[in-house]
Design a protein around this motif. Structure first.
Motif, PDB file in Angstrom:
ATOM      1  N   TRP A 164       0.865  -1.172   0.000  1.00 47.44           N
ATOM      2  CA  TRP A 164       0.000   0.000   0.000  1.00 47.44           C
ATOM      3  C   TRP A 164       0.911   1.234   0.000  1.00 47.44           C
ATOM      4  O   TRP A 164       1.862   1.308   0.777  1.00 47.44           O
TER       5      TRP A 164
ATOM      6  N   ARG B  93       0.523   5.627  -0.228  1.00 49.85           N
ATOM      7  CA  ARG B  93      -0.484   6.684  -0.146  1.00 49.85           C
ATOM      8  C   ARG B  93       0.058   8.017  -0.628  1.00 49.85           C
ATOM      9  O   ARG B  93       1.265   8.226  -0.703  1.00 49.85           O
TER      10      ARG B  93
ATOM     11  N   ASP C 275      -3.807  11.171   8.108  1.00 45.40           N
ATOM     12  CA  ASP C 275      -3.954   9.952   7.304  1.00 45.40           C
ATOM     13  C   ASP C 275      -4.797  10.205   6.050  1.00 45.40           C
ATOM     14  O   ASP C 275      -4.932   9.301   5.211  1.00 45.40           O
TER      15      ASP C 275
ATOM     16  N   ALA D  24      -5.625  10.797   2.560  1.00 46.21           N
ATOM     17  CA  ALA D  24      -4.795  10.557   1.378  1.00 46.21           C
ATOM     18  C   ALA D  24      -5.526   9.641   0.408  1.00 46.21           C
ATOM     19  O   ALA D  24      -6.543   9.027   0.739  1.00 46.21           O
TER      20      ALA D  24
ATOM     21  N   TYR E 199      -5.097   6.206  -1.250  1.00 46.21           N
ATOM     22  CA  TYR E 199      -4.357   4.993  -0.934  1.00 46.21           C
ATOM     23  C   TYR E 199      -4.338   4.080  -2.156  1.00 46.21           C
ATOM     24  O   TYR E 199      -5.399   3.703  -2.675  1.00 46.21           O
TER      25      TYR E 199
ATOM     26  N   GLY F  92      -6.659   3.780  -6.795  1.00 46.63           N
ATOM     27  CA  GLY F  92      -6.622   4.547  -5.559  1.00 46.63           C
ATOM     28  C   GLY F  92      -7.972   4.621  -4.859  1.00 46.63           C
ATOM     29  O   GLY F  92      -9.026   4.607  -5.505  1.00 46.63           O
TER      30      GLY F  92
END
Lengths: 120, 108
Positions: free
Chosen positions: A36, A38, A90, A92, A94, A113
């Motif tokens: 993952w 981001r 956090d 974002a 991803y 995404g």
């Protein structure tokens, strides 16, 4: 052709939890390390986590360790990211990423995404 | 953490020109460096890995060079589709991968 289809975007409150999913096709899923990565809005790229082909050895960026858990279900060709104790930072896009066939540390194929917005 | 620094932040160039983008690592990463291209609204695309190996399907006008702490990505003759943001990434410090902040190629 490789396809990595990710779940849709979501808004969550600070401190909340969320599970991202990624459905893989077009390659032998259980032979590849998955990642993952981001990207905060308007910002650069940040690696988040990786999981080996067998799911036995996950690794995390310092910024998410202890809060995020990467997992996979090879029987369903799926990758997951469980995100707990979410913070504003956090927020974002991803990306689910398949590693390159020659090195597990190069990001070869990317999903479209999933936008995660952490907001009160 | 290995810090990757790209320069310049923005580069204004004309189609057909040759352009060189730079990436510097705060410590040696050997040849474990990759380059990615990202267009607006799209995920990144792998261009180069192992500092100089083109990924599958990448045109020959893209080339990478360097080792240790200094790397370059060269586009020999810019096409309209090459205007994008370019990122370098080190993978020598496994698994603490880090990216540069990006270089934006814009039309002059």
């Amino acid at each position: 052709e490789v396809y990595l289809v990710q779940s849709g975007g979501v808004v969550v409150h600070p401190g909340g939890s969320l599970r991202l999913s990624c459905a893989a096709s077009g390659f032998t899923f259980d032979e590849y390390t998955m990642h993952w990565v981001r990207q905060a809005p308007g910002k650069g790229l940040e690696w988040v986590a990786l999981i080996n082909w067998d799911g036995e050895n996950p690794y995390y960026a310092d910024s998410v360790r202890g809060r995020f858990t990467i997992s996979r279900d090879n029987s369903k060709n799926s990758l997951f990211l469980q995100m707990n104790s979410l913070r504003i930072e956090d927020t974002a896009l991803y990306y689910c990423v398949k590693c390159h066939s020659e090195t597990t540390s190069v990001f070869d194929n990317w999903g479209q995404g999933t936008l995660v917005t952490v907001s009160s | 953490e290995i810090v990757m620094t790209q320069s310049p932040a923005t580069l204004s160039v004309s189609p057909g020109e040759r352009v060189t983008l730079s990436c510097r690592a705060s410590q040696s990463v050997s040849s474990r460096l990759a380059w990615y291209q990202q267009k607006p609204g799209q995920p990144p695309r792998l261009l180069i890995y192992a500092a100089s190996t083109r990924a599958t399907g990448i045109p020959a006008r893209f080339s990478g060079s360097g080792s240790g702490t200094e790397f370059t990505l060269t586009i020999s003759s810019l096409q309209s589709e090459d205007f994008a943001v370019y990122y370098c990434q080190q993978y020598n410090n496994w698994p603490s991968y880090t990216f540069g902040q990006g270089t934006k190629l814009e039309i002059k």
